[in-house]
Design a protein around this motif. Structure first.
Motif, PDB file in Angstrom:
ATOM      1  N   ASP A  75      -7.225  73.226  16.231  1.00  0.00           N
ATOM      2  CA  ASP A  75      -7.875  72.839  17.483  1.00  0.00           C
ATOM      3  C   ASP A  75      -6.892  72.144  18.418  1.00  0.00           C
ATOM      4  OD1 ASP A  75     -10.310  73.865  16.717  1.00  0.00           O
ATOM      5  OD2 ASP A  75     -11.183  71.929  16.151  1.00  0.00           O
ATOM      6  N   ALA A  76      -6.030  71.307  17.857  1.00  0.00           N
ATOM      7  CA  ALA A  76      -5.102  70.524  18.670  1.00  0.00           C
ATOM      8  C   ALA A  76      -3.940  71.357  19.194  1.00  0.00           C
ATOM      9  CB  ALA A  76      -4.568  69.338  17.864  1.00  0.00           C
ATOM     10  N   PHE A  77      -3.360  72.210  18.332  1.00  0.00           N
ATOM     11  CA  PHE A  77      -2.129  72.914  18.693  1.00  0.00           C
ATOM     12  C   PHE A  77      -2.322  74.396  19.008  1.00  0.00           C
ATOM     13  CE2 PHE A  77      -0.541  69.143  16.634  1.00  0.00           C
ATOM     14  CZ  PHE A  77       0.632  68.857  17.301  1.00  0.00           C
ATOM     15  N   GLY A  78      -3.449  74.949  18.619  1.00  0.00           N
ATOM     16  CA  GLY A  78      -3.708  76.359  18.889  1.00  0.00           C
ATOM     17  C   GLY A  78      -3.366  77.253  17.715  1.00  0.00           C
ATOM     18  N   GLU A  79      -3.828  78.485  17.795  1.00  0.00           N
ATOM     19  CA  GLU A  79      -3.683  79.442  16.697  1.00  0.00           C
ATOM     20  C   GLU A  79      -2.237  79.840  16.430  1.00  0.00           C
ATOM     21  OE1 GLU A  79      -5.941  80.624  14.707  1.00  0.00           O
ATOM     22  OE2 GLU A  79      -7.797  79.896  15.636  1.00  0.00           O
ATOM     23  N   LYS A  80      -1.382  79.768  17.434  1.00  0.00           N
ATOM     24  CA  LYS A  80      -0.006  80.231  17.248  1.00  0.00           C
ATOM     25  C   LYS A  80       0.927  79.157  16.705  1.00  0.00           C
ATOM     26  CE  LYS A  80       0.073  84.089  20.499  1.00  0.00           C
ATOM     27  NZ  LYS A  80       0.788  84.704  21.646  1.00  0.00           N
ATOM     28  N   ALA A  81       0.461  77.928  16.607  1.00  0.00           N
ATOM     29  CA  ALA A  81       1.290  76.867  16.026  1.00  0.00           C
ATOM     30  C   ALA A  81       1.373  77.072  14.521  1.00  0.00           C
ATOM     31  CB  ALA A  81       0.703  75.498  16.351  1.00  0.00           C
ATOM     32  N   GLU A  82       2.576  77.017  13.998  1.00  0.00           N
ATOM     33  CA  GLU A  82       2.787  77.259  12.569  1.00  0.00           C
ATOM     34  C   GLU A  82       2.182  76.141  11.725  1.00  0.00           C
ATOM     35  OE1 GLU A  82       6.671  77.797   9.643  1.00  0.00           O
ATOM     36  OE2 GLU A  82       6.809  78.370  11.762  1.00  0.00           O
ATOM     37  N   LEU A  83       1.523  76.505  10.638  1.00  0.00           N
ATOM     38  CA  LEU A  83       0.931  75.507   9.757  1.00  0.00           C
ATOM     39  C   LEU A  83       2.014  74.736   9.003  1.00  0.00           C
ATOM     40  CD1 LEU A  83      -2.067  77.492   8.187  1.00  0.00           C
ATOM     41  CD2 LEU A  83      -2.182  75.685   9.931  1.00  0.00           C
ATOM     42  N   ALA A 124       3.786  62.472  19.991  1.00  0.00           N
ATOM     43  CA  ALA A 124       2.723  61.765  20.709  1.00  0.00           C
ATOM     44  C   ALA A 124       1.648  61.281  19.740  1.00  0.00           C
ATOM     45  CB  ALA A 124       2.120  62.679  21.773  1.00  0.00           C
ATOM     46  N   TRP A 125       1.320  62.125  18.785  1.00  0.00           N
ATOM     47  CA  TRP A 125       0.333  61.776  17.756  1.00  0.00           C
ATOM     48  C   TRP A 125       0.826  60.590  16.918  1.00  0.00           C
ATOM     49  CZ3 TRP A 125      -0.344  65.518  13.039  1.00  0.00           C
ATOM     50  CH2 TRP A 125      -1.386  65.062  12.207  1.00  0.00           C
ATOM     51  N   ALA A 126       2.096  60.598  16.531  1.00  0.00           N
ATOM     52  CA  ALA A 126       2.645  59.514  15.720  1.00  0.00           C
ATOM     53  C   ALA A 126       2.739  58.202  16.498  1.00  0.00           C
ATOM     54  CB  ALA A 126       4.019  59.909  15.181  1.00  0.00           C
ATOM     55  N   PHE A 127       3.041  58.280  17.792  1.00  0.00           N
ATOM     56  CA  PHE A 127       3.157  57.077  18.618  1.00  0.00           C
ATOM     57  C   PHE A 127       1.794  56.455  18.933  1.00  0.00           C
ATOM     58  CE2 PHE A 127       7.274  58.965  20.378  1.00  0.00           C
ATOM     59  CZ  PHE A 127       8.089  58.073  19.710  1.00  0.00           C
ATOM     60  N   TYR A 128       0.729  57.213  18.833  1.00  0.00           N
ATOM     61  CA  TYR A 128      -0.587  56.816  19.330  1.00  0.00           C
ATOM     62  C   TYR A 128      -1.030  55.452  18.790  1.00  0.00           C
ATOM     63  CZ  TYR A 128      -5.687  57.006  19.977  1.00  0.00           C
ATOM     64  OH  TYR A 128      -6.992  56.723  20.286  1.00  0.00           O
ATOM     65  N   SER A 135      -2.040  59.383   5.749  1.00  0.00           N
ATOM     66  CA  SER A 135      -3.363  58.839   5.432  1.00  0.00           C
ATOM     67  C   SER A 135      -3.971  58.118   6.631  1.00  0.00           C
ATOM     68  CB  SER A 135      -3.277  57.886   4.232  1.00  0.00           C
ATOM     69  OG  SER A 135      -2.487  56.752   4.533  1.00  0.00           O
ATOM     70  N   GLU A 136      -3.114  57.627   7.541  1.00  0.00           N
ATOM     71  CA  GLU A 136      -3.589  56.999   8.782  1.00  0.00           C
ATOM     72  C   GLU A 136      -3.742  58.034   9.898  1.00  0.00           C
ATOM     73  OE1 GLU A 136      -1.430  52.643   8.420  1.00  0.00           O
ATOM     74  OE2 GLU A 136      -0.330  54.287   9.355  1.00  0.00           O
ATOM     75  N   MET A 137      -2.763  58.894  10.048  1.00  0.00           N
ATOM     76  CA  MET A 137      -2.756  59.839  11.159  1.00  0.00           C
ATOM     77  C   MET A 137      -3.843  60.907  11.032  1.00  0.00           C
ATOM     78  SD  MET A 137       1.378  60.238  11.788  1.00  0.00           S
ATOM     79  CE  MET A 137       1.192  61.523  13.019  1.00  0.00           C
ATOM     80  N   TYR A 138      -4.286  61.151   9.838  1.00  0.00           N
ATOM     81  CA  TYR A 138      -5.360  62.125   9.616  1.00  0.00           C
ATOM     82  C   TYR A 138      -6.569  61.848  10.503  1.00  0.00           C
ATOM     83  CZ  TYR A 138      -9.251  64.360   7.040  1.00  0.00           C
ATOM     84  OH  TYR A 138     -10.365  65.076   6.688  1.00  0.00           O
ATOM     85  N   SER A 139      -6.883  60.575  10.701  1.00  0.00           N
ATOM     86  CA  SER A 139      -8.085  60.215  11.454  1.00  0.00           C
ATOM     87  C   SER A 139      -7.840  60.029  12.944  1.00  0.00           C
ATOM     88  CB  SER A 139      -8.694  58.926  10.879  1.00  0.00           C
ATOM     89  OG  SER A 139      -7.784  57.849  10.993  1.00  0.00           O
ATOM     90  N   SER A 178      -8.408  61.847  18.326  1.00  0.00           N
ATOM     91  CA  SER A 178      -8.668  60.773  19.292  1.00  0.00           C
ATOM     92  C   SER A 178      -7.470  60.516  20.199  1.00  0.00           C
ATOM     93  CB  SER A 178      -9.058  59.473  18.566  1.00  0.00           C
ATOM     94  OG  SER A 178      -8.073  59.084  17.633  1.00  0.00           O
ATOM     95  N   CYS A 179      -6.290  61.032  19.839  1.00  0.00           N
ATOM     96  CA  CYS A 179      -5.116  60.881  20.695  1.00  0.00           C
ATOM     97  C   CYS A 179      -5.119  61.978  21.765  1.00  0.00           C
ATOM     98  CB  CYS A 179      -3.830  60.924  19.857  1.00  0.00           C
ATOM     99  SG  CYS A 179      -3.445  62.545  19.149  1.00  0.00           S
ATOM    100  N   CYS A 180      -4.021  62.107  22.506  1.00  0.00           N
ATOM    101  CA  CYS A 180      -3.962  63.055  23.619  1.00  0.00           C
ATOM    102  C   CYS A 180      -4.143  64.507  23.179  1.00  0.00           C
ATOM    103  CB  CYS A 180      -2.648  62.906  24.378  1.00  0.00           C
ATOM    104  SG  CYS A 180      -1.183  63.405  23.432  1.00  0.00           S
ATOM    105  N   LEU A 181      -3.935  64.796  21.894  1.00  0.00           N
ATOM    106  CA  LEU A 181      -4.075  66.175  21.406  1.00  0.00           C
ATOM    107  C   LEU A 181      -5.518  66.669  21.444  1.00  0.00           C
ATOM    108  CD1 LEU A 181      -1.748  66.019  18.249  1.00  0.00           C
ATOM    109  CD2 LEU A 181      -1.150  66.637  20.598  1.00  0.00           C
ATOM    110  N   SER A 182      -6.436  65.757  21.713  1.00  0.00           N
ATOM    111  CA  SER A 182      -7.852  66.136  21.693  1.00  0.00           C
ATOM    112  C   SER A 182      -8.313  66.810  22.974  1.00  0.00           C
ATOM    113  CB  SER A 182      -8.719  64.905  21.423  1.00  0.00           C
ATOM    114  OG  SER A 182      -8.562  63.950  22.461  1.00  0.00           O
ATOM    115  N   GLY A 183      -7.404  67.062  23.902  1.00  0.00           N
ATOM    116  CA  GLY A 183      -7.808  67.807  25.086  1.00  0.00           C
ATOM    117  C   GLY A 183      -7.437  67.169  26.401  1.00  0.00           C
ATOM    118  N   CYS A 184      -6.505  66.209  26.402  1.00  0.00           N
ATOM    119  CA  CYS A 184      -6.058  65.610  27.660  1.00  0.00           C
ATOM    120  C   CYS A 184      -5.317  66.654  28.498  1.00  0.00           C
ATOM    121  CB  CYS A 184      -5.146  64.416  27.381  1.00  0.00           C
ATOM    122  SG  CYS A 184      -6.046  63.017  26.649  1.00  0.00           S
ATOM    123  N   ASN A 185      -5.396  66.502  29.797  1.00  0.00           N
ATOM    124  CA  ASN A 185      -4.922  67.536  30.709  1.00  0.00           C
ATOM    125  C   ASN A 185      -3.453  67.900  30.498  1.00  0.00           C
ATOM    126  OD1 ASN A 185      -5.313  69.289  33.064  1.00  0.00           O
ATOM    127  ND2 ASN A 185      -3.925  67.846  34.101  1.00  0.00           N
TER     128      ASN A 185
END
Length: 239
Positions: A15-23, A147-151, A213-217, A221-228
């Motif tokens: 959802d955050a990175f899209g289908e083409k982002a490598e797992l 960005a996710w790690a800095f959040y 274990s922290e970043m999972y949650s 809620s960070c910018c990856l959730s749909g910020c412009n």
């Protein structure tokens, strides 16, 4: 890692990175191999195309052909030639003493598990033994991961880039951080020796299990959730 659901995370990541982002790839030590365990000459990153395509690999003291690779995975002590080789042959450090100082700080500990397994996350059973989560990231993906790690971490070293080989920047640094319950994440694969075995437009980003274990949650809620701003980057990632 109680409370972490692999399938839920994969859904959130896509959802955050899209289908083409490598797992990403889960790595952990175990007494049982999770996949192919074949001898590799030189840098073991030459085997990672298999993992990225969904085929697990298992490394061990018997199959890693590089002395540095055995050191940084905790399967063997430092070969005596390493400081001189890194300084005199590769010229990555000004002196053998500089190499020894870096290795001492890294404090690589011998590992009990016979195998170091690398499994793409959708093929992994769970996160129970995970040492870290490895992403092969383009600059756009890397910007999202950082960005996710800095959040939720204001530390200056929340996202760290340390000197080291590919195996050091991916495995040794993350394992040490996980074992001390640390919160740093790591950008790596800057070592010229590993570059021929990875894409020209990608680096590694590793989240130790203790930090995951922290970043999972916080991924939703960070910018990856749909910020412009991120939506524009996500659109470019997905072509």
């Amino acid at each position: 890692m109680n409370g972490i659901n692999k399938d839920v995370f994969i859904r959130k990541y896509v959802d955050a990175f899209g289908e083409k982002a490598e797992l990403p790839i889960v790595f952990y030590y175990d007494d049982k191999p999770a996949g192919v365990n074949e001898k590799t000459g030189g840098c073991f990153f030459k085997c990672f195309d298999s993992v990225r395509n969904g085929r697990a690999i298992s490394l061990s003291a018997e199959t890693i052909g590089c002395g540095g690779g055995k050191l940084y995975t905790g399967f063997a002590p430092m070969p005596p030639h390493v400081p001189g080789f890194v300084s005199g042959k590769e010229r990555y450090k000004a002196s053998p003493d500089d190499v020894l100082e870096v290795i001492k700080r890294l404090d690589v500990q011998p590992q009990d598990g016979k195998f170091l397994n690398f499994v793409r996350i959708d093929k992994a059973e769970d996160f129970g033994k995970m040492e870290g989560l490895l992403f092969f990231a383009t600059p756009d993906v890397l910007s999202g991961l950082a960005a996710w790690a800095f959040y939720d971490n204001n530390s200056d070293d929340a996202v760290s880039c340390l000197f080291g080989s590919g195996c050091s920047s991916v495995v040794a640094q993350a394992v040490r951080e996980n074992r001390i319950g640390g919160r740093r994440t790591f950008i790596g694969l800057f070592d010229p020796s590993v570059r021929p075995h990875v894409g020209a437009n990608e680096l590694s980003f590793v989240i130790p299990a203790s930090r995951f274990s922290e970043m999972y949650s916080t991924i939703d809620s960070c910018c990856l959730s749909g910020c412009n701003a991120w939506l524009k980057v996500k659109a470019r990632i997905n072509g």
